[in-house]
Design an enzyme around this catalytic site. Structure first.
Site, PDB file in Angstrom:
ATOM      1  N   SER A   6      -0.188  18.190  41.664  1.00 43.80           N
ATOM      2  CA  SER A   6      -0.129  19.204  40.615  1.00 43.80           C
ATOM      3  C   SER A   6       0.303  20.593  41.061  1.00 43.80           C
ATOM      4  CB  SER A   6      -1.484  19.305  39.905  1.00 43.80           C
ATOM      5  OG  SER A   6      -1.705  18.155  39.121  1.00 43.80           O
ATOM      6  N   LYS A  28      -4.423  29.759  38.090  1.00 44.68           N
ATOM      7  CA  LYS A  28      -4.555  28.613  37.192  1.00 44.68           C
ATOM      8  C   LYS A  28      -5.904  28.666  36.474  1.00 44.68           C
ATOM      9  CE  LYS A  28      -4.194  23.530  37.328  1.00 44.68           C
ATOM     10  NZ  LYS A  28      -3.941  22.375  38.226  1.00 44.68           N
ATOM     11  N   SER A  60      -0.259  19.611  37.034  1.00 42.68           N
ATOM     12  CA  SER A  60      -0.931  20.354  35.984  1.00 42.68           C
ATOM     13  C   SER A  60      -0.866  21.874  36.159  1.00 42.68           C
ATOM     14  CB  SER A  60      -2.414  19.935  35.923  1.00 42.68           C
ATOM     15  OG  SER A  60      -3.063  20.168  37.163  1.00 42.68           O
TER      16      SER A  60
END
Length: 445
Positions: free
Chosen positions: A170, A71, A146
């Site tokens: 997330s 990420k 996210s």
């Protein structure tokens, strides 16, 4: 392919890391319309391949030659850490985050940085700066966030595993919406040094993978105490017994008004999951836990307030550079009073107390990961969607409990995730149960 299978092929000299990386980048190119990656590192991956192929031995490190996506909130030396924001579009990391150091030591190959909801403050992954990350099961729908890019990278088999972060759900939310496994460990289990913060008291790093065992393998590698991280805690990580279901497990299925607003078809799938657990030998009870509503609300307030504190100067100097929904939430956080923040921290303490009492009676909680299937990208209010999609996940951030989302069943031909939660530091029990459940439901609808 699973990690254990890949390592076996490497050990037998039936495949080489170079071939795996080439296939990985072929799939990344094939799925680029989904908006999965913000940046790629083919040259860096190939440099790692050269080193690995020279050091091939019979006893391989746990992630030897395993392609992994990261990420874009986590520092990888020499690559940009954009956090999906214009503020950091030229922010090159000087050093590896602690978790990246552990991955590299274990032989992993970092292929690139994945798309995310800007600064990780949202769950749609509809990023206006780098483009939306789309759901692989229906590109018109959100991937969830996210950590949406990480979940899609795994779901499309571009990589075997990925790292995400989880402040209100997330890791688990995009995993559920994309049909993969997402594991949020106990708070403090994994170092956050080198990870751009969203909320200091709620942030977690964890793995996303295509199987429970693969998630566990990655978790073991990155679960090292970091003396330089004040949030890192020293706690032993026990080994699960993947060969059997633990005897005498008492499971609480969360019921009542708290879950009543979920899609009835998802609730039915959770019922089916409980039947599977019962067949495996668990004792199932149902109980409403209405105090979870306050926990979810407090988690949202703490997240926004601490995010506003970290981004204070950026919000003050150039607020227009933030996307509309992120700016709105940051401004709400900046206007939160000290009294309200103190009250939210009190709720955090009370939530932990309530869970401590609960886990003196039960070993596991079962509930949906998300209340609905992946909504369409267009026409959704991102701020409202954050409140809706974190309804069943945020409680386990504010309480710091470990939780895992396992794919099970489909609604409207879209994946659904079932969430398991257990007591602090018992990731071994969590994955043992989740693995047995996964094995028992491989042929499930």
């Amino acid at each position: 392919m699973r990690i254990r299978e890949l390592l076996k092929l490497y050990a037998q000299r039936k495949i080489r890391p170079r071939e795996v990386v080439e296939e990985c980048f072929r799939k990344i190119e094939e799925t680029k319309h989904l908006g999965v990656f913000i940046s790629l590192d083919y040259d860096g991956a190939m440099r790692t391949v050269q080193i690995l192929e020279k050091s091939l031995t019979k006893k391989l490190p746990p992630l030897y030659g395993v392609p992994i996506a990261v990420k874009d909130l986590i520092d990888v030396a020499g690559l940009k850490t954009t956090a999906g924001s214009l503020f950091f579009k030229d922010n090159f990391a000087k050093d590896d985050a602690f978790v990246i150091q552990q991955l590299k030591k274990a032989g992993a190959i970092i292929v690139g940085k994945t798309n995310l909801h800007e600064i990780a403050l949202g769950v749609t992954n509809n990023n206006p700066h780098f483009g939306p990350c789309r759901n692989p099961h229906d590109p018109k729908r959100i991937s969830g966030g996210s950590s949406g890019g990480s979940a899609v990278a795994v779901a499309t088999n571009a990589v075997l595993a990925a790292l995400g972060t989880d402040t209100g759900g997330s890791i688990r939310i995009p995993s559920a919406l994309c049909g993969v496994v997402g594991l949020k460990p106990t708070y403090g289990r994994i170092s956050v040094r080198g990870v751009m913060p969203l909320s200091w008291h709620l942030d977690h790093v964890g793995p996303i993978a295509n199987s429970v065992e693969d998630a566990w393998i990655v978790l073991k590698v990155i679960s090292k105490h970091d003396v330089q991280d004040p949030f890192s805690q020293r706690a032993p990580l026990r080994e699960p017994d993947f060969e059997k279901f633990p005897k005498g497990i008492k499971v609480l299925k969360v019921a009542g008004d708290f879950v009543s607003k979920a899609d009835e078809r998802i609730l039915k799938i959770v019922d089916e999951a409980c039947h599977v657990l019962k067949r495996l030998g668990a004792v199932i009870e149902e109980k409403p836990l209405e105090w979870l509503k306050d926990a979810a609300a407090a988690n949202g307030l703490i997240t926004q307030t601490e995010a506003a504190a970290f981004h204070r100067e950026r919000l003050k100097d150039r607020p227009e550079l933030f996307s509309d929904d992120v700016r709105q939430r940051l401004m709400e956080g900046a206007s939160t009073s000290g009294v309200d923040y103190a009250q939210a921290r009190k709720v955090q303490t009370m939530t932990k107390h309530n869970f401590k009492q609960l886990f003196s009676q039960y070993d596991l909680l079962v509930l949906p990961t998300v209340p609905i299937v992946a909504p369409f990208i267009e026409g959704e209010n991102a701020v409202e969607m954050a409140r809706r999609l974190t309804r069943f996940t945020a409680e386990f951030n504010i309480s710091h409990l470990p939780a895992i989302s396992v794919p099970f069943g489909r609604v409207d031909n879209l994946p659904v995730g079932v969430q398991f939660v257990t007591k602090w530091w018992r990731e071994d029990l969590l994955v043992q149960i989740a693995h047995a459940f996964e094995r028992a439901t491989r042929e499930a609808p």
